[in-house]
Motif scaffolding. Structure first.
Motif, short mmCIF file in Angstrom:
data_model
loop_
_atom_site.label_atom_id
_atom_site.label_comp_id
_atom_site.label_asym_id
_atom_site.label_seq_id
_atom_site.Cartn_x
_atom_site.Cartn_y
_atom_site.Cartn_z
N PRO A 6 0.71 -1.34 -0.03
CA PRO A 6 -0.09 0.06 0.03
C PRO A 6 0.79 1.22 0.07
O PRO A 6 1.65 1.48 1.09
CB PRO A 6 -0.87 0.06 1.11
CG PRO A 6 0.00 -1.28 2.00
CD PRO A 6 0.57 -1.85 1.36
N LEU A 7 0.76 2.03 -0.94
CA LEU A 7 1.52 3.28 -1.07
C LEU A 7 0.61 4.57 -0.92
O LEU A 7 1.15 5.57 -0.56
CB LEU A 7 2.10 3.39 -2.55
CG LEU A 7 3.24 2.38 -2.80
CD1 LEU A 7 3.80 2.54 -4.13
CD2 LEU A 7 4.39 2.41 -1.76
N VAL A 8 -0.78 4.59 -1.27
CA VAL A 8 -1.36 5.80 -0.94
C VAL A 8 -2.90 5.51 -0.50
O VAL A 8 -3.40 4.52 -0.73
CB VAL A 8 -1.69 6.40 -2.44
CG1 VAL A 8 -2.69 7.56 -2.35
CG2 VAL A 8 -0.45 6.83 -3.22
N ASP A 9 -3.19 6.08 0.65
CA ASP A 9 -4.49 5.79 1.04
C ASP A 9 -5.43 7.00 0.72
O ASP A 9 -5.20 8.32 0.81
CB ASP A 9 -4.58 6.05 2.60
CG ASP A 9 -3.59 4.99 3.22
OD1 ASP A 9 -3.43 3.82 2.53
OD2 ASP A 9 -2.89 4.92 4.30
N ILE A 10 -6.80 6.58 0.61
CA ILE A 10 -7.76 7.63 0.38
C ILE A 10 -8.77 7.36 1.20
O ILE A 10 -9.47 6.42 2.04
CB ILE A 10 -8.77 7.34 -0.95
CG1 ILE A 10 -7.69 7.10 -2.23
CG2 ILE A 10 -9.57 8.50 -1.14
CD1 ILE A 10 -6.92 8.53 -2.53
N THR A 11 -9.09 8.74 2.06
CA THR A 11 -10.09 8.71 3.12
C THR A 11 -11.26 9.35 2.90
O THR A 11 -11.12 10.39 2.18
CB THR A 11 -9.52 9.18 4.46
OG1 THR A 11 -8.88 10.55 4.47
CG2 THR A 11 -8.35 8.52 4.92
N ARG A 12 -12.41 9.05 3.39
CA ARG A 12 -13.73 9.97 3.25
C ARG A 12 -14.38 9.94 4.62
O ARG A 12 -14.52 9.12 5.20
CB ARG A 12 -14.58 9.38 2.32
CG ARG A 12 -16.05 10.32 2.04
CD ARG A 12 -16.68 9.72 0.96
NE ARG A 12 -16.10 9.69 -0.20
CZ ARG A 12 -16.11 10.70 -1.06
NH1 ARG A 12 -16.92 11.90 -0.70
NH2 ARG A 12 -15.50 10.57 -2.10
N GLY A 13 -14.11 11.24 5.11
CA GLY A 13 -14.44 11.68 6.75
C GLY A 13 -13.40 10.72 7.30
O GLY A 13 -12.06 10.84 6.94
N ASN A 315 -16.10 17.69 -2.84
CA ASN A 315 -17.30 17.37 -3.55
C ASN A 315 -17.85 18.60 -4.44
O ASN A 315 -17.37 19.35 -4.52
CB ASN A 315 -18.47 16.63 -2.71
CG ASN A 315 -19.29 17.87 -1.61
OD1 ASN A 315 -18.79 19.10 -1.92
ND2 ASN A 315 -20.05 17.31 -0.85
N ALA A 316 -19.06 18.24 -4.96
CA ALA A 316 -19.63 19.12 -5.95
C ALA A 316 -19.83 20.44 -5.41
O ALA A 316 -20.08 21.44 -6.15
CB ALA A 316 -21.01 18.62 -6.77
N ASN A 317 -20.14 20.80 -4.19
CA ASN A 317 -20.52 21.74 -3.24
C ASN A 317 -19.24 22.37 -2.86
O ASN A 317 -19.22 23.51 -2.21
CB ASN A 317 -21.43 21.69 -2.08
CG ASN A 317 -22.87 21.53 -2.60
OD1 ASN A 317 -23.11 22.35 -3.47
ND2 ASN A 317 -23.48 20.79 -1.99
N GLY A 318 -18.00 21.91 -3.27
CA GLY A 318 -16.75 22.62 -2.60
C GLY A 318 -16.65 21.94 -1.39
O GLY A 318 -15.62 22.71 -0.71
N TRP A 319 -17.30 21.19 -0.58
CA TRP A 319 -16.94 20.62 0.72
C TRP A 319 -15.58 19.79 0.64
O TRP A 319 -15.65 18.79 -0.30
CB TRP A 319 -18.26 20.00 1.42
CG TRP A 319 -19.41 20.95 1.24
CD1 TRP A 319 -19.44 22.12 1.16
CD2 TRP A 319 -20.60 20.39 1.54
NE1 TRP A 319 -20.75 22.55 1.00
CE2 TRP A 319 -21.59 21.59 1.49
CE3 TRP A 319 -21.19 19.14 1.68
CZ2 TRP A 319 -22.87 21.31 1.64
CZ3 TRP A 319 -22.51 19.02 1.69
CH2 TRP A 319 -23.28 20.21 1.89
N SER A 320 -15.01 19.92 1.71
CA SER A 320 -13.86 18.91 1.87
C SER A 320 -14.46 17.63 2.58
O SER A 320 -15.19 17.67 3.41
CB SER A 320 -12.67 19.43 2.75
OG SER A 320 -11.81 18.59 2.93
N THR A 321 -14.25 16.53 1.82
CA THR A 321 -15.12 15.26 1.93
C THR A 321 -14.05 14.17 2.69
O THR A 321 -14.40 13.21 2.96
CB THR A 321 -15.76 14.80 1.03
OG1 THR A 321 -14.91 14.48 -0.20
CG2 THR A 321 -17.06 15.72 0.52
N GLY A 322 -12.75 14.43 2.30
CA GLY A 322 -11.68 13.62 2.53
C GLY A 322 -10.28 13.97 1.82
O GLY A 322 -9.99 14.90 1.62
N HIS A 323 -9.20 13.06 2.13
CA HIS A 323 -7.97 13.06 1.79
C HIS A 323 -7.32 12.16 0.92
O HIS A 323 -7.65 10.87 1.08
CB HIS A 323 -7.24 13.58 2.66
CG HIS A 323 -7.29 14.89 3.67
ND1 HIS A 323 -8.49 15.08 4.37
CD2 HIS A 323 -6.99 16.10 3.26
CE1 HIS A 323 -8.52 16.35 4.71
NE2 HIS A 323 -7.71 16.96 4.12
#
Length: 331
Positions: A6-13, A315-323
């Protein structure tokens, strides 16, 4: 057999949503492995990350000097460009200087990947030609070498003197006999190699002596041209351009299709080769940035570094949803 890691992690919340696995190798100028993640012996197609190896015969043979090529043109020969006017006009001028035209290219055509250039073309009612192919600079380099060698017009054929020169340089600098090849998006052969072979080649470029033999001088000129003209090898706002600029033009990095990436670090005399297993370009950009930070070639606080190692997903509203962030193994 060693497995990809594993080299890269995607988080949502707070949730780990996705993991991108891959393999990466760092070699020094002597070809020795300094760092490795995953399987260094994995056989890969380096795609456009091999363009500096394909440009090596152009410079080493004397063709570049015989036709008066500038360092900007050497950079273009290594480019996966966005077909901005700076790219297409430069390639057209280069071909004209050779007494050739767009029709002599064998790369095929596609729309510009640079959004503003593509939009301008559509608004003008124009259609793309081979100059807009992201590899047109590489093919202009092939045509220059072909003029020097006196080969026939079908320079992308595997047994053509141009491609044989490229294969010889590729195998000698990687230190391996290629087990085979695929046909790249631009119709030129792309030779397979192990990941450590590519890192070994990049280590050679990083340690190339500008006062050495013809190959060393050629490798030095190529990586310096790439570092000096990042917008020519890429496009405004793309990862290669941003990362080279963030490193004060001291390094050369080059992306390849299906999530390949290389880096040439002359100050550290290190070369890097990286492949994300699932072909995710965004993950490759994150991982290469993390490795550059780890090797001391990139300031982690630089905004361009932060863009890739701490990617804010909106997301489409410009909210930060993850990293998107490098996995623990790279930290």
């Amino acid at each position: 057999m060693t497995q990809s890691v594993p080299l890269v992690d995607i988080t949502r919340g707070p949730i780990l949503e996705s993991i991108h696995y891959g393999d990466a190798v760092v070699c020094n100028a002597q070809g020795e492995i300094v760092h490795a993640w995953g399987d260094p012996d994995k056989v890969v197609l380096p795609r456009s990350s091999a363009k500096m190896l394909q440009a090596l015969p152009l410079v080493e043979s004397g063709a570049a000097d015989a036709f008066g090529l500038t360092d900007a043109q050497i950079a273009l020969s290594c480019a996966s460009h966005g077909a901005q006017p700076i790219h297409t006009e430069s390639v057209a001028s280069w071909l004209s200087d050779l007494g050739l035209s767009e029709a002599d290219l064998r790369c095929g055509s596609h729309e510009p990947s640079h959004k503003e250039s593509r939009r301008a073309m559509l608004l003008a009612g124009e259609t793309p030609c081979q100059l807009h192919n992201n590899c047109s600079g590489k093919h202009a380099g092939f045509l220059t070498l072909n003029k020097h060698l006196g080969g026939h017009s079908e320079y992308i054929e595997i047994d053509h003197p141009v491609q044989q020169a490229c294969l010889s340089a590729f195998e000698e600098v990687t230190g391996e006999t290629s087990p085979g090849f695929g046909i790249d998006g631009c119709s030129a052969p792309n030779h397979a190699v192990s990941l450590v072979g590519m890192a070994r080649a990049m280590g050679f470029f990083a340690g190339a002596n500008p006062e050495g033999d013809a190959r060393n001088r050629a490798a030095y000129r190529i990586h310096r041209a790439m570092a000096t003209y990042p917008v020519l090898i890429s496009a405004e706002g793309r990862a290669c351009e941003r990362l080279i600029n963030a490193a004060d033009n001291k390094i050369a990095v080059k992306t390849g299709a299906e999530a390949f990436f290389i880096a040439i670090l002359p100050e550290q005399k290190l070369g890097v080769a990286l492949k994300i297993t699932d072909g995710s370009t965004r993950a490759a950009e994150c991982a290469i940035a993390a490795i550059l930070v780890k090797l001391g070639a990139l300031d982690p606080a630089h905004p361009h570094a932060q863009r890739y190692i701490n990617w804010d997903i909106k997301n489409a509203n410009g909210w930060s949803t993850g990293h998107m962030r490098p996995s623990a193994i790279l930290n």
